[in-house]
Design a protein around this motif. Structure first.
Motif, PDB file in Angstrom:
ATOM      1  N   ARG A 294       0.819  -1.217   0.000  1.00 57.38           N
ATOM      2  CA  ARG A 294       0.000   0.000   0.000  1.00 57.38           C
ATOM      3  C   ARG A 294       0.853   1.267   0.000  1.00 57.38           C
ATOM      4  N   PHE A 295       1.997   1.225   0.660  1.00 59.41           N
ATOM      5  CA  PHE A 295       2.869   2.399   0.766  1.00 59.41           C
ATOM      6  C   PHE A 295       4.119   2.185  -0.079  1.00 59.41           C
ATOM      7  N   THR A 296       4.649   3.294  -0.604  1.00 60.80           N
ATOM      8  CA  THR A 296       5.881   3.237  -1.386  1.00 60.80           C
ATOM      9  C   THR A 296       6.807   4.360  -0.940  1.00 60.80           C
ATOM     10  N   ILE A 297       8.011   3.993  -0.548  1.00 62.87           N
ATOM     11  CA  ILE A 297       9.003   4.981  -0.171  1.00 62.87           C
ATOM     12  C   ILE A 297       9.954   5.198  -1.338  1.00 62.87           C
ATOM     13  N   SER A 298      10.376   6.434  -1.510  1.00 64.35           N
ATOM     14  CA  SER A 298      11.347   6.752  -2.561  1.00 64.35           C
ATOM     15  C   SER A 298      12.181   7.947  -2.096  1.00 64.35           C
ATOM     16  N   ARG A 299      13.276   8.173  -2.784  1.00 59.84           N
ATOM     17  CA  ARG A 299      14.146   9.274  -2.403  1.00 59.84           C
ATOM     18  C   ARG A 299      14.698   9.965  -3.643  1.00 59.84           C
TER      19      ARG A 299
ATOM     20  N   LEU B  79       6.896   9.460   0.782  1.00 58.36           N
ATOM     21  CA  LEU B  79       6.116   8.284   1.167  1.00 58.36           C
ATOM     22  C   LEU B  79       4.762   8.395   0.491  1.00 58.36           C
ATOM     23  N   GLN B  80       4.557   7.575  -0.522  1.00 58.26           N
ATOM     24  CA  GLN B  80       3.265   7.507  -1.199  1.00 58.26           C
ATOM     25  C   GLN B  80       2.401   6.507  -0.454  1.00 58.26           C
ATOM     26  N   MET B  81       1.254   6.959   0.029  1.00 54.48           N
ATOM     27  CA  MET B  81       0.382   6.119   0.831  1.00 54.48           C
ATOM     28  C   MET B  81      -0.943   5.943   0.088  1.00 54.48           C
ATOM     29  N   ASP B  82      -1.230   4.733  -0.326  1.00 55.26           N
ATOM     30  CA  ASP B  82      -2.470   4.407  -1.032  1.00 55.26           C
ATOM     31  C   ASP B  82      -3.300   3.445  -0.193  1.00 55.26           C
ATOM     32  N   SER B  83      -4.560   3.326  -0.550  1.00 55.82           N
ATOM     33  CA  SER B  83      -5.482   2.424   0.153  1.00 55.82           C
ATOM     34  C   SER B  83      -5.393   2.632   1.656  1.00 55.82           C
ATOM     35  N   LEU B  84      -5.462   3.871   2.055  1.00 51.96           N
ATOM     36  CA  LEU B  84      -5.306   4.200   3.472  1.00 51.96           C
ATOM     37  C   LEU B  84      -6.441   3.627   4.303  1.00 51.96           C
ATOM     38  N   LYS B  85      -6.093   3.240   5.524  1.00 49.12           N
ATOM     39  CA  LYS B  85      -7.043   2.656   6.461  1.00 49.12           C
ATOM     40  C   LYS B  85      -7.093   3.525   7.716  1.00 49.12           C
ATOM     41  N   PRO B  86      -8.197   3.449   8.459  1.00 51.31           N
ATOM     42  CA  PRO B  86      -8.265   4.230   9.710  1.00 51.31           C
ATOM     43  C   PRO B  86      -7.097   3.932  10.655  1.00 51.31           C
ATOM     44  N   GLU B  87      -6.614   2.694  10.636  1.00 52.99           N
ATOM     45  CA  GLU B  87      -5.494   2.359  11.537  1.00 52.99           C
ATOM     46  C   GLU B  87      -4.174   2.976  11.099  1.00 52.99           C
ATOM     47  N   ASP B  88      -4.147   3.617   9.954  1.00 50.59           N
ATOM     48  CA  ASP B  88      -2.951   4.357   9.541  1.00 50.59           C
ATOM     49  C   ASP B  88      -2.895   5.753  10.179  1.00 50.59           C
ATOM     50  N   THR B  89      -3.960   6.119  10.872  1.00 50.53           N
ATOM     51  CA  THR B  89      -3.989   7.429  11.527  1.00 50.53           C
ATOM     52  C   THR B  89      -2.873   7.541  12.551  1.00 50.53           C
ATOM     53  N   ALA B  90      -2.054   8.579  12.411  1.00 53.96           N
ATOM     54  CA  ALA B  90      -0.893   8.766  13.284  1.00 53.96           C
ATOM     55  C   ALA B  90      -0.178  10.048  12.895  1.00 53.96           C
ATOM     56  N   THR B  91       0.785  10.414  13.719  1.00 57.87           N
ATOM     57  CA  THR B  91       1.724  11.456  13.331  1.00 57.87           C
ATOM     58  C   THR B  91       2.910  10.772  12.664  1.00 57.87           C
ATOM     59  N   TYR B  92       3.245  11.230  11.479  1.00 60.25           N
ATOM     60  CA  TYR B  92       4.318  10.618  10.704  1.00 60.25           C
ATOM     61  C   TYR B  92       5.573  11.497  10.784  1.00 60.25           C
ATOM     62  N   TYR B  93       6.688  10.839  11.057  1.00 56.46           N
ATOM     63  CA  TYR B  93       7.964  11.531  11.214  1.00 56.46           C
ATOM     64  C   TYR B  93       8.968  10.997  10.193  1.00 56.46           C
ATOM     65  N   CYS B  94       9.687  11.887   9.558  1.00 58.81           N
ATOM     66  CA  CYS B  94      10.792  11.436   8.715  1.00 58.81           C
ATOM     67  C   CYS B  94      12.083  11.491   9.525  1.00 58.81           C
ATOM     68  N   VAL B  95      13.027  10.676   9.128  1.00 63.02           N
ATOM     69  CA  VAL B  95      14.329  10.647   9.776  1.00 63.02           C
ATOM     70  C   VAL B  95      15.384  10.491   8.692  1.00 63.02           C
ATOM     71  N   VAL B  96      16.464  11.208   8.873  1.00 64.41           N
ATOM     72  CA  VAL B  96      17.593  11.153   7.954  1.00 64.41           C
ATOM     73  C   VAL B  96      18.847  10.936   8.784  1.00 64.41           C
ATOM     74  N   ASN B  97      19.658   9.974   8.364  1.00 60.93           N
ATOM     75  CA  ASN B  97      20.918   9.727   9.052  1.00 60.93           C
ATOM     76  C   ASN B  97      22.061  10.172   8.158  1.00 60.93           C
ATOM     77  N   ALA B  98      22.903  11.012   8.693  1.00 63.94           N
ATOM     78  CA  ALA B  98      24.043  11.517   7.935  1.00 63.94           C
ATOM     79  C   ALA B  98      25.273  11.507   8.834  1.00 63.94           C
ATOM     80  N   LEU B  99      26.276  10.775   8.434  1.00 64.14           N
ATOM     81  CA  LEU B  99      27.535  10.694   9.179  1.00 64.14           C
ATOM     82  C   LEU B  99      27.283  10.313  10.629  1.00 64.14           C
TER      83      LEU B  99
END
Length: 115
Positions: free
Chosen positions: A66-71, A80-100
């Motif tokens: 249902r979801f596709t991540i790309s960069r 983050l492409q989110m398709d066919s979303l469901k009520p249980e997907d309800t949340a706060t979404y956070y991105c994270v990047v790791n560098a060095l």
């Protein structure tokens, strides 16, 4: 402190789609790992999807198919492409990047899926 700017959250009906994006406000050197986590009220933060510098992708079982991540490496942006979303997907979404070896987190974007 580098800030990550997230966008694309909102309110959508079940079965709908949203596309999240996350980009640093200023350039970050040495970016490798990029990912998305989410946290619902009363629950622990959990991995949704991530992508390594080499392009290896991992998804939580609950979002596979249902979801596709790309960069975009040129812009240091993760999507983050989110398709066919469901009520249980309800949340706060956070991105994270790791560098060095340093993890940078976004401020979070709310995704609410109504039934």
């Amino acid at each position: 402190q580098v800030q990550l700017v997230e966008s694309g959250g909102g309110l959508v009906q079940a079965g709908g789609s949203l596309r999240l994006s996350c980009t640093p406000a200023s350039r970050i050197a040495g970016v490798n790992y990029m990912g998305w986590y989410r946290q619902a009220p009363g629950k622990q933060r959990e991995l949704v999807a991530d992508i390594s510098g080499g392009g290896t992708i991992k998804y939580a079982d609950s979002v596979k198919g249902r979801f596709t991540i790309s960069r975009d490496n040129a812009e240091y942006t993760v999507f983050l492409q989110m398709d066919s979303l469901k009520p249980e997907d309800t949340a706060t979404y956070y991105c994270v990047v790791n560098a060095l070896g340093i993890a940078y987190w976004g401020q979070g974007t709310q995704v609410t899926v109504s039934s």
